[in-house]
Design an enzyme around this catalytic site. Structure first.
Site, PDB file in Angstrom:
ATOM      1  N   GLU A  13      -6.920  11.090   1.119  1.00  0.00           N
ATOM      2  CA  GLU A  13      -8.072  10.295   0.568  1.00  0.00           C
ATOM      3  C   GLU A  13      -9.406  11.321   0.425  1.00  0.00           C
ATOM      4  OE1 GLU A  13      -7.146   5.822   0.649  1.00  0.00           O
ATOM      5  OE2 GLU A  13      -8.081   6.791   2.404  1.00  0.00           O
ATOM      6  N   MET A 154      -0.274  -4.889   1.679  1.00  0.00           N
ATOM      7  CA  MET A 154      -0.060  -5.993   0.916  1.00  0.00           C
ATOM      8  C   MET A 154       1.127  -5.784  -0.012  1.00  0.00           C
ATOM      9  SD  MET A 154      -2.113  -8.427   2.203  1.00  0.00           S
ATOM     10  CE  MET A 154      -2.566  -9.452   0.647  1.00  0.00           C
ATOM     11  N   ASP A 199      -1.377   1.342  -6.279  1.00  0.00           N
ATOM     12  CA  ASP A 199      -0.432   0.284  -6.302  1.00  0.00           C
ATOM     13  C   ASP A 199      -0.884  -0.993  -6.755  1.00  0.00           C
ATOM     14  OD1 ASP A 199      -0.560  -1.503  -3.686  1.00  0.00           O
ATOM     15  OD2 ASP A 199      -1.195   0.688  -3.353  1.00  0.00           O
TER      16      ASP A 199
END
Length: 231
Positions: A13, A154, A199
């Site tokens: 990142e 998640m 995602d």
């Protein structure tokens, strides 16, 4: 000297912006990696915070206390919640919330840490600058809205729907932003979250995350580049 703080959780990142920076000096404090240098004519401190809310809170506290940035931008990847968004698209925070905090038994709102705001408002000027930067990053669409933070990846559809029921306005979820926002709130430092989707939460998320993390990091970094160029 005015300094801008940029925070990403993982190597992937922060790698793009780190590669674009000049005059880079690396400093490690309490296991947190700070890259001090120049980017788009600005003095910046790029922080690799580590994953999760505790790592984000510790490292952001160090960033604000040691380097005193004018403002903070939280960058990197996120999982999409808005059905109109696709992998690679951008999310910009207007508010950030802890989606996994529950002290409602004591009269607080869902997501509210005691004696803290229910949500953390991003700086309006930074949000406007992010929206303006979007006009120059033409390969993505974006949503401005509520971003939720929790210490869970998640990928479980049942958990995703439970969180969606509590916070139907969520545009994306991730694992650091609310901690960054809470620390910025306590220091009085303006912030905004500008992330790209690696995602779609609950839909084969681990496979998509691994495949598209680089794309998300690049798109998020392009947004930051355009934001700083515009200042």
């Amino acid at each position: 000297m005015s300094v801008i703080g940029l925070i990403g959780a993982m190597d992937e990142e922060v790698a793009v912006i780190k590669a674009w920076m000049t005059d880079v000096r690396e400093q490690t404090i309490a296991g947190c990696d700070f890259f001090v240098g120049r980017f788009e004519g600005k003095d910046v401190v790029l922080l690799k915070s580590g994953i999760g809310k505790v790592n984000a809170a510790v490292s952001t506290t160090l960033l604000l206390s040691q380097f005193e940035p004018e403002y903070v931008i939280n960058i990197g990847s996120a999982g999409g919640f808005d059905p109109e968004l696709q992998v690679g698209d951008v999310v910009i925070s207007d508010q950030v919330v802890h989606h996994d905090v529950d002290v409602t038994g004591f009269g607080y709102l869902m997501g509210q840490v005691p004696n803290m705001p229910a949500t953390y408002a991003a700086d309006e000027t930074l949000v406007a600058e992010a929206k303006a930067a979007l006009q120059k990053v033409t390969q993505v669409q974006a949503k401005v809205g509520l971003i939720g933070t929790g210490d869970s990846f998640m990928n479980d559809p049942v958990r995703v729907e439970a969180v969606r029921a509590l916070f139907p306005e969520l545009v994306a979820v991730e694992m650091e932003a609310a901690a960054v926002a809470q620390v910025c709130f306590k220091f009085g430092t303006p912030f905004v979250v500008v992330r790209s989707l690696s995602d779609i939460a609950g839909k084969e998320s681990p496979q998509s995350f691994e495949e598209y993390l680089k794309v998300a990091a690049e798109n998020s970094s392009l947004m930051i580049q355009q934001m700083l160029k515009g200042n």
